[in-house]
Design a protein around this motif. Sequence first.
Motif, PDB file in Angstrom:
ATOM      1  N   HIS A   1      74.523  22.074  34.281  1.00 27.19           N
ATOM      2  CA  HIS A   1      75.260  21.135  33.446  1.00 27.19           C
ATOM      3  C   HIS A   1      76.710  21.561  33.274  1.00 27.19           C
ATOM      4  O   HIS A   1      77.631  20.736  33.383  1.00 27.19           O
ATOM      5  CB  HIS A   1      74.568  21.000  32.078  1.00 27.19           C
TER       6      HIS A   1
ATOM      7  N   ALA B   1      77.944  18.598  35.734  1.00 27.71           N
ATOM      8  CA  ALA B   1      77.866  17.315  35.015  1.00 27.71           C
ATOM      9  C   ALA B   1      79.239  16.651  34.986  1.00 27.71           C
ATOM     10  O   ALA B   1      80.268  17.332  35.037  1.00 27.71           O
ATOM     11  CB  ALA B   1      77.364  17.553  33.591  1.00 27.71           C
TER      12      ALA B   1
ATOM     13  N   GLU C   1      73.327  16.357  28.495  1.00 26.65           N
ATOM     14  CA  GLU C   1      72.344  17.024  29.366  1.00 26.65           C
ATOM     15  C   GLU C   1      71.306  16.009  29.857  1.00 26.65           C
ATOM     16  O   GLU C   1      70.923  15.990  31.015  1.00 26.65           O
ATOM     17  CB  GLU C   1      71.653  18.164  28.610  1.00 26.65           C
TER      18      GLU C   1
ATOM     19  N   PHE D   1      72.732  13.791  32.478  1.00 22.91           N
ATOM     20  CA  PHE D   1      72.875  14.558  33.714  1.00 22.91           C
ATOM     21  C   PHE D   1      71.515  14.685  34.417  1.00 22.91           C
ATOM     22  O   PHE D   1      71.404  14.490  35.637  1.00 22.91           O
ATOM     23  CB  PHE D   1      73.458  15.936  33.370  1.00 22.91           C
ATOM     24  N   SER D   2      70.469  14.974  33.647  1.00 19.48           N
ATOM     25  CA  SER D   2      69.121  15.079  34.223  1.00 19.48           C
ATOM     26  C   SER D   2      68.720  13.760  34.884  1.00 19.48           C
ATOM     27  O   SER D   2      68.127  13.746  35.971  1.00 19.48           O
ATOM     28  CB  SER D   2      68.093  15.443  33.141  1.00 19.48           C
TER      29      SER D   2
ATOM     30  N   PRO E   1      68.773  21.637  32.329  1.00 21.75           N
ATOM     31  CA  PRO E   1      69.269  20.840  31.202  1.00 21.75           C
ATOM     32  C   PRO E   1      68.120  20.058  30.565  1.00 21.75           C
ATOM     33  O   PRO E   1      67.065  19.875  31.188  1.00 21.75           O
ATOM     34  CB  PRO E   1      70.285  19.902  31.857  1.00 21.75           C
TER      35      PRO E   1
ATOM     36  N   TYR F   1      65.193  17.751  32.316  1.00 19.79           N
ATOM     37  CA  TYR F   1      65.297  17.818  33.783  1.00 19.79           C
ATOM     38  C   TYR F   1      63.928  17.674  34.457  1.00 19.79           C
ATOM     39  O   TYR F   1      63.706  16.766  35.263  1.00 19.79           O
ATOM     40  CB  TYR F   1      65.980  19.131  34.194  1.00 19.79           C
TER      41      TYR F   1
END
Length: 456
Positions: A186, A190, A196, A199-200, A237, A240
């Motif tokens: 991250h 990211a 987070e 991003f996942s 993160p 995820y």
Amino acid sequence: MTLDIQRAGQIDQASLFHPFTWVEDLKREGPNVITEGKGVRVKDIHGNEYLDGMAGLWCVNLGYGCQEVVDAIAAQSERLSFFHAFNGMSTDVVIECADELLKRAPVPMSRVFFGASGSDANETQIKLIWYYNNLLGRPKKKKIIARWNAYHGSGVLTSSLTGLPGMHNLFDLPIGPILHVTAPHHYRKAAEGQSEREFSRALAAELEELIAREGADTIAAFFAEPVMGAGGLIAPPEGYFEEIVPILRRHDILLVLDEVVSGFGRLGTYWGSQTINVEPDLITAAKGVTSGYFPMSACFISPKLWEVFEAEAPRAGVFAHGYTYSAHPVGAAAALAALKAIDDKKVVENVAEVGPYLHQAMRNAFADDPIVGEIRGIGLMIGIELVKNKATKEPFPASDRVGRRVLQAAAQKGLITRALGDTLVFAPPLVINKSEIDELVQKFKAAVDAVRPELG
Ligand code: PLP
């Protein structure tokens, strides 16, 4: 021993080809020769003592000089120093070890296959995955997905799985049907302002796209460390594995968890899979299985694969894979003693308590430090990334070798760390106590403070 202490460094340089070492550094600085260890500490050939913040190479989980393991190795070496498990041969101690390991598996597992290193175990996993799909009549389903920054070993295929260009360049790697996806990093990967969780989700979308592009019928497995180690100490993160595992399941892609570092307590649960709440099809273990006292690895094979291996055995014939040291009785004796010591010493409980203490102590020590960009990790795996500019995350120029300089300053203060670029990492023995953690943090802070004035 007849080694001349004064000449040890010279003889080392004239005789030993060091793994993961830059010859230029070695020529200039000579080796650091370690001669003994006890608990969380080791001594060098000149009598200097170090707190080993890396448990060797993330492996001496029980600390040095654990008498139970030492005695078990000595007794087994005397009773039966070697026998093998080819052609249906076996040894009493190996049988007991396989049984004890299966009892400790995080999810029901059918068999354990032994090797001597994390690398050979992951090579075995790749072969098992291909064997499985061949037995199922799916000859196209062979590609394997790994992540950039992953570390899965040093063999030809496992270096290929490993997502570190330094291990590919000059070795004509990666080879084989291996695909890499973005590391779940991250802090570095990211987008600006991306949470987070977002991003996942983006990484899950990348995985979906890759599978769609390549065809699910060509992809066999996904390899992951629960927390990435040698590739920069990267904890997943938020969300995820929750995002990606259902995708793998939907496309009948096996999940291999590489628990070579995370197995046996390092994250504060017995297995890393329990920390990340994932049920793997295959698990790779090594290092902590004998606490590094004997080279040994174990592949755990789930019923999903084993049932196919067993059902297809009549036509498959002999399972033509194995190593001389697969199922080594001395390794098994070491493992049995280590497994018992992990239970008796309540090692996992200790990590659950001192792991958060280490993270908090590190955060307290570096709260306002302008060159500490991020402190990350879980349990007794922690990474401290140093940056030139905390606000922009601008790194120091690689040629400044800031991480290595901090590592050397730490060594001068009696602390062993490891520099993964400018991320300094710690994975101390799992028996470390709070006062030793205080000492680790204080010595590390002193090392960073010593290098800081040179950084301009
Ligand atoms: N997998 C992981 C996650 C590792 O950290 C390592 C080694 O550090 C390996 C595999 C390879 O193990 P070995 O060095 O025993 O071959």
